[in-house]
Design an enzyme around this catalytic site. Structure first.
Site, PDB file in Angstrom:
ATOM      1  N   ASP A   1       7.211   4.682   2.722  1.00 44.27           N
ATOM      2  CA  ASP A   1       6.370   5.985   2.754  1.00 44.27           C
ATOM      3  C   ASP A   1       5.675   5.799   4.158  1.00 44.27           C
ATOM      4  OD1 ASP A   1       4.928   8.119   1.724  1.00 44.27           O
ATOM      5  OD2 ASP A   1       3.398   6.582   1.331  1.00 44.27           O
TER       6      ASP A   1
ATOM      7  N   CYS B   1       4.077  12.620   4.010  1.00 44.87           N
ATOM      8  CA  CYS B   1       3.246  13.782   3.821  1.00 44.87           C
ATOM      9  C   CYS B   1       3.133  14.943   4.767  1.00 44.87           C
ATOM     10  CB  CYS B   1       2.068  13.373   3.146  1.00 44.87           C
ATOM     11  SG  CYS B   1       0.994  12.371   4.137  1.00 44.87           S
TER      12      CYS B   1
ATOM     13  N   ASP C   1       4.076  -6.337   9.758  1.00 46.52           N
ATOM     14  CA  ASP C   1       4.712  -5.402  10.566  1.00 46.52           C
ATOM     15  C   ASP C   1       5.952  -5.219  10.065  1.00 46.52           C
ATOM     16  OD1 ASP C   1       5.456  -3.549  12.275  1.00 46.52           O
ATOM     17  OD2 ASP C   1       4.835  -4.885  14.097  1.00 46.52           O
TER      18      ASP C   1
ATOM     19  N   LYS D   1       1.318   4.199  -4.385  1.00 46.25           N
ATOM     20  CA  LYS D   1       2.776   4.141  -5.192  1.00 46.25           C
ATOM     21  C   LYS D   1       3.064   2.711  -5.576  1.00 46.25           C
ATOM     22  CE  LYS D   1       3.635   7.710  -1.820  1.00 46.25           C
ATOM     23  NZ  LYS D   1       2.475   7.847  -1.138  1.00 46.25           N
TER      24      LYS D   1
ATOM     25  N   CYS E   1       5.362   0.290   3.533  1.00 46.83           N
ATOM     26  CA  CYS E   1       4.007   0.814   4.232  1.00 46.83           C
ATOM     27  C   CYS E   1       3.174   1.192   3.189  1.00 46.83           C
ATOM     28  CB  CYS E   1       4.292   2.056   5.187  1.00 46.83           C
ATOM     29  SG  CYS E   1       5.266   1.492   6.575  1.00 46.83           S
ATOM     30  N   ALA E   2       2.391   0.063   2.518  1.00 44.25           N
ATOM     31  CA  ALA E   2       2.050   0.443   0.935  1.00 44.25           C
ATOM     32  C   ALA E   2       0.561   0.893   1.020  1.00 44.25           C
ATOM     33  CB  ALA E   2       2.487  -0.697   0.413  1.00 44.25           C
TER      34      ALA E   2
HETATM   35  C1  LIG Z   1       1.475   7.109   4.439  1.00 46.79           C
HETATM   36  S1  LIG Z   1       0.350   5.657   4.334  1.00 46.79           S
HETATM   37  C2  LIG Z   1       1.098   4.746   3.002  1.00 46.79           C
HETATM   38  C3  LIG Z   1       0.516   5.275   1.858  1.00 46.79           C
HETATM   39  C4  LIG Z   1       0.907   4.326   0.591  1.00 46.79           C
HETATM   40  N1  LIG Z   1       2.431   4.251   0.515  1.00 46.79           N
HETATM   41  C5  LIG Z   1       0.294   4.974  -0.583  1.00 46.79           C
HETATM   42  O1  LIG Z   1       1.091   5.433  -1.522  1.00 46.79           O
HETATM   43  O2  LIG Z   1      -0.743   4.758  -1.206  1.00 46.79           O
HETATM   44  C6  LIG Z   1       1.379   4.724   5.895  1.00 46.79           C
HETATM   45  C7  LIG Z   1       0.749   3.061   5.937  1.00 46.79           C
HETATM   46  O3  LIG Z   1       1.688   2.520   6.817  1.00 46.79           O
HETATM   47  C8  LIG Z   1       0.882   1.512   7.513  1.00 46.79           C
HETATM   48  N2  LIG Z   1       1.834   1.088   8.775  1.00 46.79           N
HETATM   49  C9  LIG Z   1       1.950   1.814   9.982  1.00 46.79           C
HETATM   50  N3  LIG Z   1       2.663   1.114  10.650  1.00 46.79           N
HETATM   51  C10 LIG Z   1       3.105   0.202   9.937  1.00 46.79           C
HETATM   52  C11 LIG Z   1       3.970  -0.930  10.147  1.00 46.79           C
HETATM   53  N4  LIG Z   1       4.792  -0.960  11.340  1.00 46.79           N
HETATM   54  N5  LIG Z   1       4.358  -1.688   9.400  1.00 46.79           N
HETATM   55  C12 LIG Z   1       3.618  -1.893   8.107  1.00 46.79           C
HETATM   56  N6  LIG Z   1       2.705  -0.919   7.684  1.00 46.79           N
HETATM   57  C13 LIG Z   1       2.589  -0.006   8.742  1.00 46.79           C
HETATM   58  C14 LIG Z   1      -0.527   2.150   7.846  1.00 46.79           C
HETATM   59  O4  LIG Z   1      -1.299   1.247   7.941  1.00 46.79           O
HETATM   60  C15 LIG Z   1      -0.665   3.031   6.613  1.00 46.79           C
HETATM   61  O5  LIG Z   1      -1.345   2.337   5.531  1.00 46.79           O
END
Ligand SMILES: C[S@@+](CC[C@H](N)C(=O)[O-])C[C@H]1O[C@@H](n2cnc3c(N)ncnc32)[C@H](O)[C@@H]1O
Length: 451
Positions: A334, A387, A316, A271, A265-266
């Site tokens: 994350d 977070c 996903d 990160k 979830c980048a």
């Molecule tokens: C906490 S943020 C991540 C922050 C990121 N790791 C960083 O350090 O910049 C969570 C992310 O998860 C993504 N997300 C939510 N559900 C997801 C899924 N099923 N698969 C992949 N990404 C997902 C969201 O779009 C969001 O960008």
């Protein structure tokens, strides 16, 4: 001249009201709505600061302001537009020493006309004048009869948040909820492919910002910068802005040159980029996010920093990819979370996050953990982070995962993480804003046992 000054006063409040309305009436994010409202607004520096302060103070104290207003209004369930004008007025009357009460009231009355409600000018005037008169004798809920209501009002949080934090932390809940972050600073770290610590210190020495070394490797705290994302050294990729918790999650991954890494979830990629730098630009990090527009943010960061070992992809993470089973040296989840670790910096979270949304997120996090753990090689690393400060999303989530997956075990944090943080651990590491000087953040490092 005098008239112009009073018009500027109106312009600042009009802008604050616009943002407060977008957040409370349309569900906008305060930080984004404020940025947009301040862009090309033509306000002076002092007025821009006033807009930010009034917006954040009103949103942060919304529960207290509504309580106060309910005591001086005949019908507290009023039109939402008028309610927001009154909230902005009450914020100035109850929380601001420097704004004369009459100016606050008169401008709110004027804003009624501007929002097409000239017929409510008298009501607005009456309510705010009533508040000015009664502000020192407003009743508080009886802490004996209803301790939760009294405490929630004291910290201006919804009752369910107070209950949850109290259940999780006991007496410490008071410190957690009372804390307000008034530091407008940032945490910066060098692009490790371009600068070492000395080079970064020299770069910072050329800036007029206030700076001090943070207690994390490479990191500095700075303040006094207006818009850092327009700084030439930022734009040319010499450094990144990254919060402390986020840096610690990357260090917990303990990535090495040449490894295969998955960041599930980048986006926006903070990160991913730090890990890519820690790997010296070698190996490969698959950087997934479910949203196309957010994957573009990862691409932009990787490009700014000149990182070629990142593969941003729209994926996903909840969908199983059997072809990737046991292929990754380390996986970072994350996870999407309530974000309540940022509550003092983003007070609109208190309005947005609900018990139901936390329940949904907790289920999503558990499902994601069960799915992505399959990609970790025997002996490989799985880091889970959020977070949030809620144990349901953090310590309890991790403990439940470890109970479901005996093939994983919690492992020590690597010694690149300062000892102070390694010593603070129980199940995983929980950072708290009031105590640790960084956002509320959780991380746990786990390892797939060798077969
Ligand atoms: C906490 S943020 C991540 C922050 C990121 N790791 C960083 O350090 O910049 C969570 C992310 O998860 C993504 N997300 C939510 N559900 C997801 C899924 N099923 N698969 C992949 N990404 C997902 C969201 O779009 C969001 O960008």
């Amino acid at each position: 001249m005098k008239e112009q000054k009073s018009m500027e006063g109106i312009a600042a409040r009009r802008t604050a009201l616009k943002v407060i309305r977008q957040v409370t009436e349309e569900g906008a994010y305060a930080a984004l709505a404020l940025d947009a409202a301040l862009k090309n607004c033509g306000l002076s520096g002092a007025d821009r600061r006033l807009v930010s302060r009034l917006t954040y103070d009103t949103l942060d104290h919304l529960i207290q302001l509504d309580w106060a207003l309910s005591q001086v209004m005949a019908k507290p369930d009023t039109d939402i537009k008028l309610k927001n004008i009154l909230r902005l007025g009450a914020c100035q009357i109850l929380l601001e020493d420097r704004i004369p009460e009459s100016a606050a009231t008169n401008i709110c009355v004027q804003l009624c006309t501007e929002l097409g409600m000239p017929g409510l000018k008298g009501v607005c005037n009456g309510i705010l004048r009533n508040l000015v008169r009664k502000k020192d004798e407003l009743a508080k809920p009886d802490a004996e009869k209803d301790p939760v209501k009294a405490a929630a009002l004291k910290y201006s949080v919804p009752e369910w948040i107070y209950k949850r934090v109290y259940d999780d932390y006991g007496e410490e809940a008071e410190k957690i909820l009372a804390f307000r972050n008034h530091d407008e600073g940032w945490m910066l770290r060098p692009n490790l492919l371009k600068l070492d610590d000395t080079g970064f210190e020299q770069l910072l020495a050329r800036k007029v910002w206030k700076k001090e070394k943070a207690d994390l490797p490479h990191a500095w705290r700075i303040s006094g910068a207006m818009d850092i994302s327009r700084d030439a050294d930022y734009l040319s990729g010499n450094y990144s802005i990254q919060s402390g918790g986020s840096m610690l999650a990357c260090l917990a991954m303990n990535v090495k040159r040449g490894q295969q890494i998955l960041d599930c979830c980048a986006a926006p990629g903070g990160k991913t980029c730090y890990m890519a730098e820690l790997m010296g630009g070698t190996g490969r990090i698959q950087a997934w996010d479910i949203h196309d527009h957010r994957v573009k943010l990862i691409e932009a960061q990787a490009q700014r920093l000149g990182l070629e070992n990142i593969r941003p992809m729209v994926r996903d993470a909840a969908k199983k990819r059997e072809d990737l089973y046991r292929t990754m040296d380390a996986v970072l989840l994350d996870a999407p979370c309530s974000g309540l670790g940022f509550m003092s910096q983003k007070p609109d979270l208190k309005l947005r996050v609900t018990e139901d949304s936390v329940r949904g997120l907790t289920e999503l996090q558990a499902g994601l953990l069960d799915t992505v753990c399959e990609y970790v090689k025997p002996g490989g690393t799985l880091v889970y982070s959020t977070c949030s400060i809620l144990k349901e999303e953090n310590e309890k989530q991790a403990a439940d995962f470890l109970a479901r997956h005996p093939e994983f075990e919690e492992t020590e944090l690597p010694d690149t993480i300062p000892e102070k943080y390694r010593r603070m651990r129980k199940t995983g590491l929980q950072l708290l804003e009031y105590r640790d000087g960084m956002e509320g953040f959780y991380l746990i490092r786990m390892r797939r046992k060798n077969d």
